[in-house]
Design an enzyme around this catalytic site. Sequence first.
Site, PDB file in Angstrom:
ATOM      1  N   ALA A  76      39.303 -15.984 -10.990  1.00 49.75           N
ATOM      2  CA  ALA A  76      39.975 -14.848 -10.372  1.00 49.75           C
ATOM      3  C   ALA A  76      40.398 -15.248  -8.964  1.00 49.75           C
ATOM      4  O   ALA A  76      39.997 -16.292  -8.459  1.00 49.75           O
ATOM      5  CB  ALA A  76      39.049 -13.638 -10.321  1.00 49.75           C
ATOM      6  N   LYS A  77      41.224 -14.442  -8.354  1.00 48.65           N
ATOM      7  CA  LYS A  77      41.591 -14.676  -6.959  1.00 48.65           C
ATOM      8  C   LYS A  77      42.137 -13.383  -6.398  1.00 48.65           C
ATOM      9  O   LYS A  77      42.696 -12.566  -7.138  1.00 48.65           O
ATOM     10  CB  LYS A  77      42.671 -15.768  -6.853  1.00 48.65           C
ATOM     11  CG  LYS A  77      42.748 -16.414  -5.489  1.00 48.65           C
ATOM     12  CD  LYS A  77      41.681 -17.488  -5.309  1.00 48.65           C
ATOM     13  CE  LYS A  77      41.759 -18.144  -3.959  1.00 48.65           C
ATOM     14  NZ  LYS A  77      40.918 -19.354  -3.908  1.00 48.65           N
ATOM     15  N   GLY A  78      41.987 -13.222  -5.085  1.00 50.29           N
ATOM     16  CA  GLY A  78      42.536 -12.053  -4.423  1.00 50.29           C
ATOM     17  C   GLY A  78      43.319 -12.466  -3.198  1.00 50.29           C
ATOM     18  O   GLY A  78      43.141 -13.575  -2.683  1.00 50.29           O
ATOM     19  N   VAL A 118      43.683 -10.812  -9.113  1.00 51.52           N
ATOM     20  CA  VAL A 118      44.087 -11.294 -10.431  1.00 51.52           C
ATOM     21  C   VAL A 118      42.872 -11.913 -11.106  1.00 51.52           C
ATOM     22  O   VAL A 118      42.206 -12.779 -10.536  1.00 51.52           O
ATOM     23  CB  VAL A 118      45.210 -12.358 -10.318  1.00 51.52           C
ATOM     24  CG1 VAL A 118      45.510 -12.977 -11.685  1.00 51.52           C
ATOM     25  CG2 VAL A 118      46.479 -11.740  -9.731  1.00 51.52           C
ATOM     26  N   ASP A 126      38.312 -17.511   1.512  1.00 52.23           N
ATOM     27  CA  ASP A 126      39.374 -18.507   1.318  1.00 52.23           C
ATOM     28  C   ASP A 126      40.149 -18.549   2.640  1.00 52.23           C
ATOM     29  O   ASP A 126      39.622 -18.146   3.692  1.00 52.23           O
ATOM     30  CB  ASP A 126      40.267 -18.124   0.123  1.00 52.23           C
ATOM     31  CG  ASP A 126      41.205 -19.257  -0.304  1.00 52.23           C
ATOM     32  OD1 ASP A 126      40.753 -20.192  -0.974  1.00 52.23           O
ATOM     33  OD2 ASP A 126      42.400 -19.210   0.043  1.00 52.23           O
TER      34      ASP A 126
END
Length: 451
Positions: free
Chosen positions: A140-142, A95, A181
């Site tokens: 953003a992040k996944g 995202v 993360d």
Amino acid sequence: MPDPSTTSGAGATTPDATADLTADLTANPDVTPLTAPRPASALATAQAQLASAVEILGYDDGLHRMLATPRREMNVAIPLRRDDGSVELFTGYRVQHNISRGPGKGGLRYAPSVDVDEVRALAMWMTWKCAVVDVPYGGAKGGVTIDPSRYSRAELERVTRRYTSEIMPIIGPERDIMAPDIGTDEQTMAWVMDTYSVNLGYTIPAVTTGKPLPVGGSLGRATATSRGVVHAAAAALGDAGVRLDEVTTAVQGFGKVGSHAARFLHEAGARVVAVSDQFGGIRAADGLDVPALLTHVAHTGSVVGFEGADAVSNAELLALDVDVLVPAAVENVLDEHTAGRVKARWVVEGANGPTTTGGDRVLAERGIVVVPDILANAGGVVVSYFEWVQANQAYWWTEHEIAERLEQRMASAYAAVSALSRRESLSLRDAALVIGVRRVAEAHQIRGLYP
Ligand code: NAD
């Protein structure tokens, strides 16, 4: 505190108009649909925090919707051929919440709890965090919905490479840069970098940060988030005339962030009286021998069973009679119930989103100072930015240079947040959000709306 230079369209947003933004967005077919978040979900917390900042800033509904809605999202199916030959399918997400100030930036999480709403929340927090410490990135992040402890290293490598190749069209050093993360590490980042590079035909280190040193990682990145947490804690204590070597502390989570935070707090003279991980916690009233504990964890994989310490549950740890509580594990651990039992004077958020909106309210009512995640754990993205700059220049800085620049960034970000908080009588969280959200809104305003 409206700032006319950053609002768009007509008039300020009324509290009523922003009260239930998510329901509004879900009902309106003309905007990007947001799945209605569950109560106390990370996304509900993130949206409520944004609504609070928007109300303080007096932004209108259109700008609020732009800031609330992810710019771009990708959901991918990840088939894995297991070591025994069977095939399993996972879902992955990337995202990009906002890319107006620069490329997307954010971690990659492997956990069974990962869903698109969690990734949306984490991506939004990255947007404000990058703006608060003023690095030229969006957020953003996944994530991949997987329990990494149940898969072999070779299987995790295949999952990582397939995920990377599926999201290749939207990532890159100038588009979206990944970092570790929960459940991922520097080896994961090396696999992502290698997959991306092999597909394009040349080595592109700047597509990830938090890589191992031999493939372009930065000195000081592995411990940067934790160092930043301790800088933020020292600054918050300093506002009250208290030093780290005068306090007791408890740290929840003993992974990449929590373990080094405990070590640096111990080195700074704080008495670390309790720590925990997903298997349980330990406490010792006289203080834990953190270096010996790190050795124990390296051998056993958990803090549990450390000699000379008593067992404590994760719930009990949050309620211990300490000065500084550092949640450094997962979201939503401090809600309106658990926050009522906190005895610490300061909560320094190493994790992203550990405090719900209700938890925040209770902590504020009880006079407990919360140093918010988007400030307290920003050290990681600051040194990720340094790693990206070094990779782009193909020129490497010393550990001393990294540590010094990190400390300066954290100090100036904290000083700005603390000053705004005092000037406008805001919580540190609202002050940090106002600074971050305003910088992003300014970028929107200056760039203009295309077409
Ligand atoms: P990690 O996977 O290295 O460690 C997570 C730790 O939390 C482990 O000790 C695990 O056992 C523990 N844990 C998991 N579930 C738990 C639970 N329900 N109760 C108690 N403990 C639990 O992850 P990390 O990188 O240290 O990330 C921790 C938090 O910090 C996350 O919120 C992450 O988004 C945030 N964060 C990480 C970084 C970074 O650079 N790694 C940067 C900023 C923020």
